[in-house]
Write a protein that holds these residues in place. Structure first.
Motif, PDB file in Angstrom:
ATOM      1  N   TYR A  83       1.787  12.806  -5.928  1.00  0.00           N
ATOM      2  CA  TYR A  83       2.283  12.703  -4.687  1.00  0.00           C
ATOM      3  C   TYR A  83       1.388  11.019  -4.003  1.00  0.00           C
ATOM      4  CZ  TYR A  83       1.494  14.478  -0.066  1.00  0.00           C
ATOM      5  OH  TYR A  83       1.341  14.729   1.907  1.00  0.00           O
ATOM      6  N   ASN A  84       2.509   9.930  -4.387  1.00  0.00           N
ATOM      7  CA  ASN A  84       2.161   8.772  -4.219  1.00  0.00           C
ATOM      8  C   ASN A  84       2.826   8.013  -2.786  1.00  0.00           C
ATOM      9  OD1 ASN A  84       2.277   9.177  -7.380  1.00  0.00           O
ATOM     10  ND2 ASN A  84       0.554   8.185  -6.452  1.00  0.00           N
ATOM     11  N   ASN A  85       1.948   7.226  -2.282  1.00  0.00           N
ATOM     12  CA  ASN A  85       3.166   6.658  -1.219  1.00  0.00           C
ATOM     13  C   ASN A  85       3.119   4.929  -1.844  1.00  0.00           C
ATOM     14  OD1 ASN A  85       3.866   7.764   1.672  1.00  0.00           O
ATOM     15  ND2 ASN A  85       1.649   7.415   1.701  1.00  0.00           N
ATOM     16  N   TYR A  86       4.387   4.286  -2.230  1.00  0.00           N
ATOM     17  CA  TYR A  86       4.261   3.325  -2.745  1.00  0.00           C
ATOM     18  C   TYR A  86       5.635   2.867  -2.664  1.00  0.00           C
ATOM     19  CZ  TYR A  86       4.000   0.205  -6.799  1.00  0.00           C
ATOM     20  OH  TYR A  86       3.617  -1.272  -7.486  1.00  0.00           O
ATOM     21  N   TYR A  87       6.072   2.151  -1.128  1.00  0.00           N
ATOM     22  CA  TYR A  87       7.233   2.489  -1.042  1.00  0.00           C
ATOM     23  C   TYR A  87       8.963   1.151  -1.742  1.00  0.00           C
ATOM     24  CZ  TYR A  87       7.154   4.759   3.985  1.00  0.00           C
ATOM     25  OH  TYR A  87       6.650   5.687   4.798  1.00  0.00           O
ATOM     26  N   GLU A  88       8.017   0.560  -2.630  1.00  0.00           N
ATOM     27  CA  GLU A  88       8.654  -0.268  -3.387  1.00  0.00           C
ATOM     28  C   GLU A  88       9.490   0.647  -4.363  1.00  0.00           C
ATOM     29  OE1 GLU A  88       5.328  -1.294  -3.045  1.00  0.00           O
ATOM     30  OE2 GLU A  88       4.977  -3.041  -2.627  1.00  0.00           O
ATOM     31  N   PHE A  89       8.671   1.866  -4.882  1.00  0.00           N
ATOM     32  CA  PHE A  89       9.744   2.776  -5.143  1.00  0.00           C
ATOM     33  C   PHE A  89      10.574   3.691  -4.382  1.00  0.00           C
ATOM     34  CE2 PHE A  89       6.832   1.012  -8.159  1.00  0.00           C
ATOM     35  CZ  PHE A  89       7.516   0.422  -9.790  1.00  0.00           C
ATOM     36  N   GLU A 176      -1.361  -9.794  -2.573  1.00  0.00           N
ATOM     37  CA  GLU A 176       1.117  -9.529  -2.309  1.00  0.00           C
ATOM     38  C   GLU A 176       1.043  -8.911  -3.545  1.00  0.00           C
ATOM     39  OE1 GLU A 176       3.012 -13.165  -1.253  1.00  0.00           O
ATOM     40  OE2 GLU A 176       3.912 -13.078  -3.228  1.00  0.00           O
ATOM     41  N   THR A 177       1.733  -7.910  -3.154  1.00  0.00           N
ATOM     42  CA  THR A 177       2.131  -6.922  -4.706  1.00  0.00           C
ATOM     43  C   THR A 177       3.774  -7.743  -5.152  1.00  0.00           C
ATOM     44  OG1 THR A 177       1.705  -4.871  -3.486  1.00  0.00           O
ATOM     45  CG2 THR A 177       3.484  -5.262  -4.903  1.00  0.00           C
ATOM     46  N   VAL A 178       3.314  -7.203  -6.958  1.00  0.00           N
ATOM     47  CA  VAL A 178       4.557  -8.007  -7.383  1.00  0.00           C
ATOM     48  C   VAL A 178       6.375  -7.723  -6.440  1.00  0.00           C
ATOM     49  CG1 VAL A 178       5.510  -6.280  -8.413  1.00  0.00           C
ATOM     50  CG2 VAL A 178       5.378  -8.425  -9.172  1.00  0.00           C
ATOM     51  N   PRO A 224       2.540   4.860 -11.019  1.00  0.00           N
ATOM     52  CA  PRO A 224       2.891   5.422  -9.590  1.00  0.00           C
ATOM     53  C   PRO A 224       1.547   4.991  -8.698  1.00  0.00           C
ATOM     54  CG  PRO A 224       2.359   6.960 -10.755  1.00  0.00           C
ATOM     55  CD  PRO A 224       2.944   6.052 -11.676  1.00  0.00           C
ATOM     56  N   ASN A 225       0.888   4.936  -9.223  1.00  0.00           N
ATOM     57  CA  ASN A 225      -0.551   3.877  -8.719  1.00  0.00           C
ATOM     58  C   ASN A 225      -0.741   2.311  -8.418  1.00  0.00           C
ATOM     59  OD1 ASN A 225      -0.896   6.901 -10.101  1.00  0.00           O
ATOM     60  ND2 ASN A 225      -1.840   7.167  -8.267  1.00  0.00           N
ATOM     61  N   GLY A 226       0.320   1.692  -8.868  1.00  0.00           N
ATOM     62  CA  GLY A 226       0.378   0.418  -8.665  1.00  0.00           C
ATOM     63  C   GLY A 226      -0.773  -0.034 -10.403  1.00  0.00           C
ATOM     64  N   LYS A 240      -4.452  -0.178   3.672  1.00  0.00           N
ATOM     65  CA  LYS A 240      -5.209  -1.384   3.084  1.00  0.00           C
ATOM     66  C   LYS A 240      -4.912  -1.419   1.612  1.00  0.00           C
ATOM     67  CE  LYS A 240      -6.729  -3.616   5.886  1.00  0.00           C
ATOM     68  NZ  LYS A 240      -6.021  -4.661   6.279  1.00  0.00           N
ATOM     69  N   SER A 241      -5.199  -0.820   0.367  1.00  0.00           N
ATOM     70  CA  SER A 241      -5.095  -0.210  -0.544  1.00  0.00           C
ATOM     71  C   SER A 241      -3.881  -0.638  -1.589  1.00  0.00           C
ATOM     72  CB  SER A 241      -5.866   0.300  -1.010  1.00  0.00           C
ATOM     73  OG  SER A 241      -7.134   0.350  -0.468  1.00  0.00           O
ATOM     74  N   ILE A 242      -3.664  -1.855  -1.822  1.00  0.00           N
ATOM     75  CA  ILE A 242      -2.865  -1.989  -2.244  1.00  0.00           C
ATOM     76  C   ILE A 242      -2.166  -2.679  -3.282  1.00  0.00           C
ATOM     77  CG2 ILE A 242      -3.050  -4.566  -1.999  1.00  0.00           C
ATOM     78  CD1 ILE A 242      -0.849  -5.801  -1.083  1.00  0.00           C
ATOM     79  N   LYS A 243      -1.110  -2.087  -3.861  1.00  0.00           N
ATOM     80  CA  LYS A 243      -0.999  -2.155  -5.758  1.00  0.00           C
ATOM     81  C   LYS A 243       0.134  -3.107  -6.422  1.00  0.00           C
ATOM     82  CE  LYS A 243      -0.533   2.964  -4.417  1.00  0.00           C
ATOM     83  NZ  LYS A 243       0.673   4.500  -4.720  1.00  0.00           N
ATOM     84  N   SER A 244      -0.527  -3.424  -7.218  1.00  0.00           N
ATOM     85  CA  SER A 244       0.347  -4.443  -8.747  1.00  0.00           C
ATOM     86  C   SER A 244       0.346  -5.265  -7.398  1.00  0.00           C
ATOM     87  CB  SER A 244       1.317  -3.649  -8.381  1.00  0.00           C
ATOM     88  OG  SER A 244       1.680  -2.014  -8.959  1.00  0.00           O
TER      89      SER A 244
HETATM   90  N1  LIG Z   1       2.152  -2.598  -2.715  1.00  0.00           N
HETATM   91  C1  LIG Z   1       1.776  -1.176  -2.640  1.00  0.00           C
HETATM   92  N2  LIG Z   1       0.967  -0.842  -2.272  1.00  0.00           N
HETATM   93  C2  LIG Z   1       1.080   0.247  -0.993  1.00  0.00           C
HETATM   94  C3  LIG Z   1       1.432   1.102  -1.023  1.00  0.00           C
HETATM   95  C4  LIG Z   1       2.775   0.606  -0.984  1.00  0.00           C
HETATM   96  O1  LIG Z   1       3.678   1.253  -0.092  1.00  0.00           O
HETATM   97  N3  LIG Z   1       3.297  -0.116  -1.063  1.00  0.00           N
HETATM   98  N4  LIG Z   1       0.635   1.984  -0.243  1.00  0.00           N
HETATM   99  C5  LIG Z   1      -0.057   2.468   0.468  1.00  0.00           C
HETATM  100  C6  LIG Z   1      -0.669   3.489   1.063  1.00  0.00           C
HETATM  101  S1  LIG Z   1       0.197   3.834   2.942  1.00  0.00           S
HETATM  102  C7  LIG Z   1      -1.384   4.867   0.176  1.00  0.00           C
HETATM  103  S2  LIG Z   1      -2.135   5.771   1.165  1.00  0.00           S
HETATM  104  C8  LIG Z   1      -1.841   4.332  -0.442  1.00  0.00           C
HETATM  105  C9  LIG Z   1      -1.520   5.248  -2.175  1.00  0.00           C
HETATM  106  O2  LIG Z   1      -2.353   5.045  -3.143  1.00  0.00           O
HETATM  107  P1  LIG Z   1      -2.001   6.129  -4.269  1.00  0.00           P
HETATM  108  O3  LIG Z   1      -0.899   6.629  -3.911  1.00  0.00           O
HETATM  109  O4  LIG Z   1      -2.740   5.658  -5.752  1.00  0.00           O
HETATM  110  O5  LIG Z   1      -2.959   7.546  -3.883  1.00  0.00           O
HETATM  111  O6  LIG Z   1      -2.041   3.165  -1.614  1.00  0.00           O
HETATM  112  C10 LIG Z   1      -0.862   2.221  -0.446  1.00  0.00           C
HETATM  113  N5  LIG Z   1      -0.807   0.709  -1.631  1.00  0.00           N
END
Ligand SMILES: Nc1nc2c(c(=O)[nH]1)N[C@H]1C(S)=C(S)[C@@H](COP(=O)(O)O)O[C@H]1N2
Ligand SMILES: [Mo]
Length: 321
Positions: A83-89, A176-178, A224-226, A240-244
């Motif tokens: 159950y993830n928010n990761y709009y790159e996917f 910055e994300t990849v 899926p968590n970055g 704010k918790s930016i992934k990858s």
């Molecule tokens: N690069 C990137 N980072 C991102 C996001 C994203 O879409 N792209 N979504 C954000 C949002 S809206 C949330 S709520 C959290 C979700 O983290 P999780 O999927 O590990 O729970 O990642 C954040 N980091």
């Protein structure tokens, strides 16, 4: 040392090394097993929509009974990775896991540059070797008003920043994300100004609660968590918790962020969790903890006020959303 939010430092022997992790994934792929299911927490064989079954013993054994400092139980590995928010996917939370399975998380480097004395390109292995990995069990509160408790492993961002020595002009940090549209189908969407960017004030970035997370539940960070490394700032809305992350830049001016570019009056630079400041589309007074029925009251700074309120002394937090 922060003792409230972490248990013992994680021994590196308890974390599957990346090389081993990846070769195991390759092995599973060669064996025709969907790697996503192999990463699902389960005592029983995990069943996926594809119909493949993970043989018993392939799923990681997870220590039971993890909870945050308020006594709230950690969400399951399965909830956290499906159950993830990761709009790159995808913008569909349940599609992120399957779509991210083939993402290449190794090799990986992070470039740290800008207003620093020692600009450095770190390999992920260097970071794991150089900075002791700790467990931090944090609440993650999405602005969409759902939340989870996640047992991250990682290290304080401050350790990395001290190493590169920000100059006295550095006041902000940009992340910055990849950018890899071939692997990340969502990056072909013209509706977002890719790559994803986020930012913190330097004092927020240096705060001990702010970590670079390299894993969860003692596993390397799931795609899926970055994977392989992402920011976690537990008192701010999840976006704010930016992934990858591939770039960290020290700057004099406040950086622009993907979400504040898309919706300036919806997603401010600070985005501290605040039950008293309604978002234009979602009240922020309460939230849905994934796995619970009903709603619970949202806490100021997501329950971390004691630690972080001092960062905002004298600031109007309704104005400065
Ligand atoms: N690069 C990137 N980072 C991102 C996001 C994203 O879409 N792209 N979504 C954000 C949002 S809206 C949330 S709520 C959290 C979700 O983290 P999780 O999927 O590990 O729970 O990642 C954040 N980091
Ligand atoms: Mo979010």
């Amino acid at each position: 040392m922060n003792t409230k939010y972490k248990s013992v430092p994680v021994k590196s022997s308890e974390i599957t090394p990346y090389s081993q992790y990846l070769s195991r994934r390759e092995f599973l792929r060669a064996a025709g097993i969907v790697t996503g299911s192999a990463l699902l927490a389960a005592c029983a064989p995990a069943q996926r929509a594809t119909g493949t079954t993970v043989p018993e013993g392939e799923a990681p054994v997870l220590p039971p009974g993890k909870m945050d400092e308020r006594g709230d139980p950690a969400n399951s590995f399965e909830d956290i990775t499906n159950y993830n928010n990761y709009y790159e996917f995808s913008t569909d939370k349940e599609a992120v896991n399957p779509l991210s399975q083939d993402f290449t998380a190794a090799p990986w480097t992070i470039q740290v540059y800008g207003l620093v004395n020692n600009p450095t390109v770190f390999g992920i292995e260097d970071l794991l070797k150089e900075f002791p990995q700790e467990e931090r069990i944090y609440r993650l509160r999405c602005v969409e008003a759902w939340s989870m408790v996640i047992p991250w492993t990682g290290f304080p961002l401050a350790s990395l920043l001290k190493k590169v020595e920000p100059t006295s002009d550095a006041k902000f940090v940009r992340f910055e994300t990849v950018f890899r549209p071939e692997e990340m189908p969502g990056q072909k969407s013209p509706f977002y100004p890719w790559p994803y960017q986020e930012g913190l004030r330097l004092d927020e970035a240096m705060h001990d609660l702010t970590i670079l997370a390299t894993g969860l539940y003692g596993q390397p960070m799931p795609n899926p968590n970055g994977a392989p490394i992402r920011l976690v700032v537990p008192w701010k809305y999840g976006f704010k918790s930016i992934k990858s992350i591939v770039k960290i830049e020290l700057m004099a001016e406040q950086p622009s962020t993907l979400w504040s570019a898309v919706g300036p009056n919806e997603y401010g630079f600070y985005s501290n969790v605040n039950p008293d400041r309604p978002h234009p589309r979602w009240s922020q007074a309460s939230e849905r903890r994934i796995g619970e029925l009903g709603r619970r009251a949202t806490l100021m700074f997501n329950g971390y006020a004691e630690e972080v309120a001092a960062l905002y002394e004298g600031m109007d937090l309704i104005e400065n959303y």
